[in-house]
Design a protein around this motif. Structure first.
Motif, mmCIF file in Angstrom:
data_model
loop_
_atom_site.group_PDB
_atom_site.id
_atom_site.type_symbol
_atom_site.label_atom_id
_atom_site.label_comp_id
_atom_site.label_asym_id
_atom_site.label_seq_id
_atom_site.Cartn_x
_atom_site.Cartn_y
_atom_site.Cartn_z
ATOM 1 N N GLU A 215 44.245 -36.470 23.820
ATOM 2 C CA GLU A 215 43.130 -36.077 22.945
ATOM 3 C C GLU A 215 43.491 -36.231 21.477
ATOM 4 O O GLU A 215 42.604 -36.361 20.618
ATOM 5 C CB GLU A 215 42.738 -34.621 23.198
ATOM 6 C CG GLU A 215 41.950 -34.362 24.461
ATOM 7 C CD GLU A 215 41.521 -32.900 24.539
ATOM 8 O OE1 GLU A 215 40.530 -32.532 23.879
ATOM 9 O OE2 GLU A 215 42.200 -32.126 25.239
ATOM 10 N N LEU A 216 44.787 -36.206 21.179
ATOM 11 C CA LEU A 216 45.231 -36.325 19.788
ATOM 12 C C LEU A 216 45.291 -37.774 19.314
ATOM 13 O O LEU A 216 45.519 -38.034 18.125
ATOM 14 C CB LEU A 216 46.613 -35.686 19.631
ATOM 15 C CG LEU A 216 46.660 -34.164 19.813
ATOM 16 C CD1 LEU A 216 48.102 -33.673 19.813
ATOM 17 C CD2 LEU A 216 45.864 -33.472 18.725
ATOM 18 N N HIS A 217 45.126 -38.734 20.222
ATOM 19 C CA HIS A 217 45.137 -40.166 19.894
ATOM 20 C C HIS A 217 46.367 -40.557 19.057
ATOM 21 O O HIS A 217 46.242 -41.201 18.008
ATOM 22 C CB HIS A 217 43.851 -40.545 19.151
ATOM 23 C CG HIS A 217 42.612 -40.244 19.933
ATOM 24 N ND1 HIS A 217 41.815 -39.142 19.672
ATOM 25 C CD2 HIS A 217 42.047 -40.875 20.990
ATOM 26 C CE1 HIS A 217 40.808 -39.110 20.524
ATOM 27 N NE2 HIS A 217 40.918 -40.148 21.340
ATOM 28 N N PRO A 218 47.578 -40.176 19.511
ATOM 29 C CA PRO A 218 48.774 -40.480 18.714
ATOM 30 C C PRO A 218 49.167 -41.951 18.742
ATOM 31 O O PRO A 218 49.964 -42.383 17.914
ATOM 32 C CB PRO A 218 49.852 -39.616 19.373
ATOM 33 C CG PRO A 218 49.423 -39.513 20.809
ATOM 34 C CD PRO A 218 47.917 -39.460 20.761
ATOM 35 N N PHE A 219 48.620 -42.708 19.706
ATOM 36 C CA PHE A 219 49.018 -44.107 19.836
ATOM 37 C C PHE A 219 47.979 -45.060 19.256
ATOM 38 O O PHE A 219 48.074 -46.271 19.421
ATOM 39 C CB PHE A 219 49.284 -44.433 21.302
ATOM 40 C CG PHE A 219 50.273 -43.504 21.936
ATOM 41 C CD1 PHE A 219 51.592 -43.471 21.506
ATOM 42 C CD2 PHE A 219 49.893 -42.614 22.940
ATOM 43 C CE1 PHE A 219 52.513 -42.607 22.070
ATOM 44 C CE2 PHE A 219 50.802 -41.742 23.511
ATOM 45 C CZ PHE A 219 52.121 -41.734 23.071
ATOM 46 N N GLU A 220 46.983 -44.496 18.573
ATOM 47 C CA GLU A 220 45.994 -45.297 17.850
ATOM 48 C C GLU A 220 46.069 -44.927 16.383
ATOM 49 O O GLU A 220 46.444 -43.809 16.030
ATOM 50 C CB GLU A 220 44.581 -45.028 18.377
ATOM 51 C CG GLU A 220 44.363 -45.383 19.837
ATOM 52 C CD GLU A 220 42.947 -45.048 20.284
ATOM 53 O OE1 GLU A 220 42.003 -45.721 19.845
ATOM 54 O OE2 GLU A 220 42.789 -44.084 21.062
ATOM 55 N N SER A 221 45.696 -45.848 15.508
ATOM 56 C CA SER A 221 45.762 -45.566 14.078
ATOM 57 C C SER A 221 44.510 -44.814 13.617
ATOM 58 O O SER A 221 43.468 -44.826 14.279
ATOM 59 C CB SER A 221 45.879 -46.872 13.288
ATOM 60 O OG SER A 221 44.657 -47.601 13.363
ATOM 61 N N ILE A 222 44.646 -44.158 12.482
ATOM 62 C CA ILE A 222 43.485 -43.490 11.874
ATOM 63 C C ILE A 222 42.368 -44.500 11.642
ATOM 64 O O ILE A 222 41.195 -44.237 11.926
ATOM 65 C CB ILE A 222 43.876 -42.834 10.534
ATOM 66 C CG1 ILE A 222 44.737 -41.589 10.772
ATOM 67 C CG2 ILE A 222 42.646 -42.465 9.720
ATOM 68 C CD1 ILE A 222 45.154 -40.897 9.490
#
Length: 552
Positions: free
Chosen positions: A155-162
Motif C-alpha cells: 500500500e505504501l508503493h515503495p517500489f514505484e516513484s512519486i
C-alpha cells in the motif's frame, strides 16, 4: 545540538539522566539556526513546519506545549505559488474550493475526482508511515517481518516513484510537476523517490504549512529551555575529537574534546552527521567505509537576501520549476552537478512574520538544489562537485544568483531585484560541510531510496559498540525536523530500555473526558435491513430452484 539532539536531551533528562550536550558551533539548532543582519532575520535551514502533530507530541511528552513555551505558529495561505517557464502560476492551498477551481481549469471535473483519489492514496501513505515506520524502530531485517507492517507494505508503493504514482492521477505534465516537486525536501528526484513520500504533499494539503513567529529556531530554542529546566547542560563552541571506548573497543565510556579534556559518561548519543561521526569520531571499520559509498541527498547554494523594499509579487513560499523538469533533476541527482536550468525554492519569511525584516522591507531566502561534493577519498572519476575547485565557487554562485534574479523577474513581473539587494549571505556545499560537518555537504543526509530506509538505514544504536546511540537525519527514521523528532523518541526509548527504566511520557495524563451520547461513535452495519432482505430472498429463490432440479 540539532533538533534531534536537543529533543533527546530533554527526554532523557525528564527520565532522570544527568545530560550534557556538546556543540561544535556557538549556537544551538544545527541547520535549524538563524542568520541576522541589521534587523533582517533568515532561517538558515528549514523555513516551513510540516506534520505539526509530531511537534505537539514532543512537547506533550515533556509535560508542556508549544503555546506554553511561547511558540506561536502561523498558517501559511496559500501553501505555495508554483511558477512555470510559461509564466503561469499554480496556487497550492488547503482550501478545497480553490483547489477545485485550479485543478478543473487544467484537467476538468474528472481531474478533480482524480485529485480526491490522489489525496486518499497519499492519506494512506501518511497514516501507515506515521504508525508503522516513524513510531517503530527497525533494528534488524526481522523488524520488517512484523505482520502489521508487511500487510501494508505494498500500500505504501515503495517500489514505484512519486512521479509514477502521481501520473496515474494527474494527466497533464503541469499537474504532475505540481504534485511531485516536494521530493526535493527529501533530497531526492521525484523520478527516483519512492511513491510513499506523497505523504509530504498530503500533510501540506490536509494539515497546512506553518511558520513559527521568530523563525524556525524558536521551536528548537523552546526545547533547549525545557531541557535546561530539567537539568540539561549545554556547552557550546566545544567540538568533540572522538568517542572514548573501553579497552576492548566494545563500549562507549565518554567523549574526548578537541582541547584534550575527557568526559566520562554512562551512555553517548551522537547527533552529529552520522557518516561524519562514523568516519571521524570512531575507529574505521568496513561498515564506516561502506557508509561513505551510500547514495546521499543533494546539497544547495542558499542565498539570504536583505532587500531595501518589499517584493509584493512574491508570497511566503514560492517554487520556480525548470522547463526541462526531468533533466534538471538528473543534473543534480545523477550527475551531482549544478543544473543548467535549476528548479528552486524562494521563501519570504517577512510576508508571514513582519519581525523578519525592518518595516517596509523584505528578507528573502533562496535554496537552489545542486549536487553534493565529490569526496576526495573516493578517488578520481566519481561524480560530484570537486572539493578542490574552490576557485570556481565564486563563478558558480554568481551564475546561480543571476539565474534566480532573471527567472523571478521574467515569471512574476518583479523588477530590479538586484537593485533592491542591500546584503547577501551565501551557503555553498563547501560551507555546509565546513560549518556543520555534513558529509559531502549533503544538506539532508543519506538518501531515502528503498535500500536506505527501514532496517537498511543506519540504526539508532551502534551495531557493535554498546551504550552508543545515534539520532538525526541519517539515522532511522530519516530526514526532516518532524521525522528527526520522531527519531529522538525512538532513540530515547531505546536508551531507557537498555537501562531498564520506565518511559515517563507513557505516564503523562491523556486528559480523556466523558463522551456524550451525541459524540459516541456508532458503526453501522455494512448492509442495511433492505439489503439483507433482498439477499435473503435471492438466496431462497436459488435454494428453491436447486431443490426443483433446475441446477444439476
Amino acid at each position: 545540538a540539532g533538533a534531534g539532539g536537543v529533543a533527546t536531551a530533554a527526554r532523557l533528562a525528564k527520565a532522570g539522566f544527568d545530560v550534557t550536550v556538546f556543540e561544535k558551533n556557538d549556537f544551538t539548532g544545527g541547520r535549524c539556526s538563524l542568520l541576522h543582519h541589521e534587523g533582517y532575520r533568515f532561517d538558515q535551514g528549514p523555513s516551513l513546519l510540516l506534520l505539526p502533530g509530531l511537534f505537539q507530541e514532543t512537547f506533550t511528552d515533556l509535560s508542556t506545549s508549544l503555546s506554553a513555551e511561547g511558540v506561536h505558529l502561523s498558517k501559511c495561505e496559500p501553501n505555495y505559488n508554483i511558477w512555470f517557464a510559461d509564466s503561469q502560476c499554480f496556487e497550492l492551498s488547503t482550501d478545497i474550493s480553490r483547489m477545485k477551481r485550479s485543478i478543473e481549469h487544467h484537467e476538468g471535473k474528472a481531474g478533480f475526482e482524480r485529485y480526491l483519489s490522489f489525496l486518499q492514496e497519499s492519506h494512506r501513505h501518511y497514516e501507515i508511515s506515521v504508525a508503522q515506520v516513524l513510531k517503530r524502530n527497525f533494528t534488524s531485517l526481522l523488524s520488517m517481518l512484523r505482520p502489521r507492517f508487511l500487510r501494508h507494505l505494498l500500500e505504501l508503493h515503495p517500489f514505484e516513484s512519486i512521479y509514477g504514482r502521481a501520473s496515474k492521477y494527474f494527466w497533464t505534465e503541469r499537474l504532475r510537476r505540481v504534485f511531485t516537486f516536494g521530493s526535493m525536501y527529501m533530497g531526492m528526484s521525484p523520478f527516483d523517490a519512492p511513491g510513499t513520500y506523497s505523504l509530504l504533499q498530503y500533510t501540506e494539503l490536509a494539515e497546512g504549512i506553518w511558520y513559527p513567529t521568530g523563525g524556525f529556531h524558536s521551536v528548537i530554542a523552546a526545547l533547549v529551555r525545557v531541557g535546561e529546566r530539567m537539568g540539561v547542560k549545554y556547552r557550546l563552541s566545544t567540538p568533540i575529537s572522538s568517542v572514548k571506548l573501553d579497552a576492548k573497543g566494545k563500549r562507549a565510556t565518554g567523549v574526548v574534546l578537541e582541547n584534550g579534556e575527557m568526559m566520562l559518561a554512562d551512555v553517548v548519543i551522537i547527533n552529529a552527521d552520522l557518516v561524519y561521526a562514523y568516519t571521524n569520531l570512531l575507529p574505521q571499520t568496513s561498515y564506516s567505509r561502506s557508509l561513505q559509498k551510500r547514495s546521499t541527498s543533494c546539497s544547495s547554494i542558499s542565498f539570504y537576501w536583505a532587500m531595501d523594499r518589499q517584493i509584493p509579487e512574491l508570497t511566503t513560499h514560492n517554487i520556480f520549476l525548470a522547463e526541462h523538469y526531468r533533466e534538471s533533476f538528473d543534473d543534480i541527482f545523477k550527475q551531482q552537478l549544478i543544473p543548467k536550468e535549476p528548479s528552486f525554492y524562494l521563501n519570504v519569511p517577512s510576508r508571514i512574520d513582519p519581525t523578519a525584516a525592518p518595516e517596509g522591507k523584505d528578507s528573502i531566502v533562496v535554496l537552489v538544489p545542486v549536487g553534493h561534493l565529490l569526496d576526495e577519498k573516493q578517488g578520481i572519476g566519481r561524480k560530484g562537485l570537486d572539493v578542490h575547485s574552490k576557485q570556481d565557487w565564486k563563478a558558480m554562485v554568481s551564475k546561480a544568483r543571476q539565474t534566480v534574479f532573471a527567472t523571478v523577474e521574467a515569471r512574476t513581473g518583479a523588477r530590479d531585484l538586484q537593485g533592491a539587494l542591500v546584503k547577501e549571505i551565501v551557503n555553498t556545499p563547501q560551507s555546509w560541510k565546513d560549518v556543520f560537518n555534513l558529509d559531502k555537504g549533503a544538506i539532508l543526509g543519506l538518501s531515502h531510496s528503498f535500500f536506505n530506509v527501514l532496517c537498511f538505514r543506519p540504526k539508532t544504536k551502534h551495531p557493535s559498540i554498546d551504550r552508543l546511540h545515534f539520532v538525526g537525519a541519517s539515522a532511522h527514521p530519516g530526514t526532516g525536523v518532524p521525522i528527526v523528532l520522531a527519531g529522538a523518541k525512538l532513540t530515547s526509548e531505546q536508551v531507557l530500555e537498555d537501562f531498564g527504566m520506565e518511559k515517563p511520557w507513557n505516564l503523562v495524563a491523556t486528559g480523556n473526558k466523558d463522551v456524550g451520547a451525541i459524540d459516541r461513535m456508532h458503526v453501522l452495519p455494512l448492509l442495511s435491513n433492505i439489503h439483507i432482505a433482498v439477499l435473503t430472498l435471492v438466496l431462497a429463490v436459488l435454494i428453491f430452484l436447486y431443490s426443483q432440479g433446475f441446477y444439476t
